[in-house]
Design an enzyme around this catalytic site. Structure first.
Site, mmCIF file in Angstrom:
data_model
loop_
_atom_site.group_PDB
_atom_site.id
_atom_site.type_symbol
_atom_site.label_atom_id
_atom_site.label_comp_id
_atom_site.label_asym_id
_atom_site.label_seq_id
_atom_site.Cartn_x
_atom_site.Cartn_y
_atom_site.Cartn_z
ATOM 1 N N ASP A 1 -26.535 33.884 -38.605
ATOM 2 C CA ASP A 1 -25.760 33.928 -37.522
ATOM 3 C C ASP A 1 -25.728 32.881 -36.795
ATOM 4 O O ASP A 1 -27.040 31.770 -36.534
ATOM 5 C CB ASP A 1 -25.660 34.924 -36.089
ATOM 6 N N ASN B 1 -17.217 30.060 -37.070
ATOM 7 C CA ASN B 1 -17.825 30.700 -38.299
ATOM 8 C C ASN B 1 -18.970 30.007 -38.472
ATOM 9 O O ASN B 1 -19.177 30.572 -39.941
ATOM 10 C CB ASN B 1 -16.603 30.881 -39.327
ATOM 11 N N SER C 1 -32.179 47.690 -55.720
ATOM 12 C CA SER C 1 -33.379 46.593 -55.901
ATOM 13 C C SER C 1 -33.327 45.181 -56.478
ATOM 14 O O SER C 1 -34.072 44.529 -56.161
ATOM 15 C CB SER C 1 -35.099 47.596 -55.793
ATOM 16 N N VAL D 1 -18.670 35.030 -32.944
ATOM 17 C CA VAL D 1 -18.907 33.907 -33.677
ATOM 18 C C VAL D 1 -19.729 34.310 -34.737
ATOM 19 O O VAL D 1 -20.542 35.581 -34.612
ATOM 20 C CB VAL D 1 -19.667 33.222 -32.974
#
Ligand SMILES: *[C@@H]1O[C@H](CO)[C@@H](O)[C@H](O)[C@H]1NC(C)=O
Ligand SMILES: *[C@@H]1O[C@H](CO)[C@@H](O)[C@H](O)[C@H]1NC(C)=O
Ligand SMILES: *[C@@H]1O[C@H](CO)[C@@H](O)[C@H](O)[C@H]1NC(C)=O
Ligand SMILES: *[C@@H]1O[C@H](CO)[C@@H](O)[C@H](O)[C@H]1NC(C)=O
Ligand SMILES: CC(=O)N[C@H]1CO[C@H](CO)[C@@H](O)[C@@H]1O
Length: 550
Positions: free
Chosen positions: A180, A204, A238, A188
């Protein structure tokens, strides 16, 4: 779901402990092997030859179990004995005692009984005491702070900072999803279509924003408009999460302080290494092999895709429990770009640790129902124009065929533990990740593969016959055979494609090779999945450099 996260952590702890004990008791000290062993902790602090190499790793275990282990080793008891006496190796009533090494002369149960008596004489460590001891270790202090923070604020570990994307590297943060770029702002995030062409800020997170001073056109519009931007989402198990225990933690001869440098990070990522995984990997591998991923390739193809990745994989992920797991998918049907979803539960529908493992495998009928449910859910979440690739199950006979008579890292020093022995031990402890394939019983291995093939056929049939409103759906076999062929051509051996420590998961090399095979297939057979190449890539790179890294 037997092969859960917890199972793997248990398994890891057992192996780890066994190793330490073996390393400490076998210690190749240059002289005086007949002198009694001094207490382990003091040996650690003084740094004797063999033990010196174990460094941080030993320190932690010494903190956790120090006096007990020392006493036990002094009495020449082996790793199995200690494992049982500390109850790390469980024994169900009426079941035989599991052991990895040959039993001690007095017999295993007598030795365990004696060991337990020693333990009773010293005060039992409470888990809280253990935890704070652990925190005293500088390497782990940071991790402890985070864990304390989560506990104090009663946060679920899953979304550590209360947001699906995160600026924290681990604890399911950006190693699992694209990082982020503004944790405080919920509108955002990677993958959304830009807000007003990102004139003011990077909504973005692809590192492209602002206005070109030369012509007043926003860069995002100039470079990314109509660029077919898309993200990658991995829904898997996994293998997707890239489970890996560094073998140097297991191999005494390779041990050094540096081996353990990544320990705290590995723990917070639950021993998965998604940042290197084949679909969403983005960092250069530090765990052998090399990194290649669909995400990296998609980003290279179109730099507007920077950071648009999500990993929704979990150890033990099967067609059934993926139904729950996938609810953490973060995609807004109206605001976001389409996504390529890789659906890859390559083994857990047939892998379980049950004694009657066949009875607990997913049936073709259940598979159909689970996968259709998953796809309907995706259809309600994915932006129109998305793509779903269903990956078939692996043929796990590869594991036994290539490993059973090789030495496990635990047994390399003394050439005493083969994978076959390890599998039996795990099976006995009921922590085997896959009774059907990790077994000397050839009929059972065949039957497991047969079921896997039936389940893959279900996926194939879905891809052939079902239609969805917001995505098209494709099927591909798990590319194990091609991967092995490629690797052979490069001079490699098949066993190198399997994680050495657990003898079960695909290795970093397998992941990287698998990526290129998957990519080539998509490129030739379904080019629409990958979107077009962005002609502005060079310009984007020139202006925005690494686009803010990952
Ligand atoms: C990995 O390292 C090589 C050179 O060592 C570099 O060219 C490449 O860009 C790196 N890849 C990533 C994903 O960091
Ligand atoms: C999705 O887009 C396609 C064209 O790309 C269009 O034909 C279809 O109607 C759209 N579906 C929905 C549900 O909007
Ligand atoms: C297992 O399958 C292989 C080929 O699929 C076959 O050759 C072999 O006889 C089978 N073995 C057993 C024990 O069923
Ligand atoms: C091997 O597995 C099959 C299928 O579960 C079982 O019927 C058979 O008894 C097993 N053989 C041995 C020797 O355990
Ligand atoms: C396997 C895995 O870690 N999946 C996680 C992906 O990220 C979300 C949100 O951080 C988690 O909820 C999933 O468990």
């Amino acid at each position: 779901m037997r092969a859960s996260r917890q199972t793997f952590l248990n398994l890891f702890c057992i192996l780890w402990l066994l190793l330490l004990l073996k390393a400490a008791s076998c210690s190749p000290l240059p002289s005086g092997d007949d002198t009694p062993h001094p207490l382990l902790p003091s040996r650690l602090y003084k740094g004797h030859t063999c033990v010196e190499k174990l460094q941080g790793f030993c320190y932690i275990l010494a903190e956790l179990y120090g006096p007990h282990i020392a006493e036990l080793i002094d009495r020449e008891m082996n790793a199995d004995v200690v494992c049982h006496s500390l109850r790390l190796c469980k024994q169900d009533p009426g079941q035989p005692l599991c052991h990895l090494y040959p039993p001690p002369k007095v017999g295993l149960s007598t030795a365990i009984w004696k060991a337990k008596r020693i333990l009773k004489t010293s005060k039992d460590l409470k888990s809280t005491t253990r935890f704070s001891n652990l925190c005293a270790f500088p390497l782990l202090a940071n991790l402890c702070e985070k864990i304390k923070y989560v506990i104090r604020n009663k946060l679920p570990f899953e979304d550590f900072d209360g947001d699906k994307f995160s600026t924290f590297p681990t604890l399911r943060g950006y190693h699992w999803r694209g990082r982020d770029c503004d944790d405080r702002n919920t509108i955002v995030y990677p993958g959304r279509r830009p807000d007003n062409w990102d004139v003011k800020s990077d909504s973005n997170c692809n590192g492209i924003w602002g206005v070109d001073p030369k012509d007043g056109i926003p860069y995002e519009e100039k470079f990314c408009k109509g660029a077919d931007s898309r993200g990658v989402v991995l829904l898997g198990d996994s293998a997707g999460a890239h489970f890996h225990i560094p073998p140097e933690w297991m191999t005494v001869t390779q041990m050094s302080a540096k081996s353990f440098a990544n320990l705290p990070m590995a723990f917070t990522d639950e021993l998965d290494w998604p940042q290197f995984s084949e679909i969403t990997g983005f960092l250069n591998s530090t765990i052998g092999g090399w990194t290649d991923s669909l995400y990296l390739r998609l980003r290279r193809r179109n730099r507007c895709n920077h950071r648009d990745l999500q990993n929704i994989s979990q150890n033990g992920g099967s067609s059934r429990n993926l139904l729950n797991l996938m609810k953490s998918l973060a995609r807004n049907q109206l605001l976001d770009n389409p996504a390529i979803v890789i659906y890859a539960t390559i083994g857990n529908d047939v892998c379980n640790g049950n004694h009657d493992t066949l009875a607990h495998m997913t049936t073709p009928k259940e598979m159909l129902s689970n996968v259709m449910q998953a796809l309907r859910y995706l259809d309600s979440r994915l932006p129109n124009g998305s793509h779903v690739i269903l990956t078939g199950l692996v043929d796990g006979r590869f594991l036994w065929d290539n490993l059973h008579d090789r030495y496990h890292p635990l047994g390399q020093l003394n050439r005493d533990i083969t994978y076959s022995q390890l599998y039996s031990f795990l099976n006995c402890l009921k922590v085997s990740p896959c009774n059907g394939w990790l077994t000397p019983n050839k009929t059972l291995r065949n039957l497991t593969s047969e079921r896997a093939l039936q389940l893959s056929d279900v996926l194939k049939e879905i891809a052939r016959s079902e239609k969805f409103a917001n995505f098209d759906v494709f099927y591909m076999d798990f590319p194990l055979r091609q991967t092995a062929e490629e690797w052979r051509k490069m001079g490699g051996e098949p066993w190198q494609l399997i994680e050495p420590v657990d003898g079960f998961h695909p290795s970093q090399i397998a992941a990287a090779l698998g990526t290129s095979i998957t990519w080539q297939k998509a490129l030739h057979e379904w080019p629409q999945v990958l979107g077009k190449e962005n002609p502005f890539n060079d310009q984007i790179e020139a202006i925005f450099k690494d686009q803010g890294g990952h």
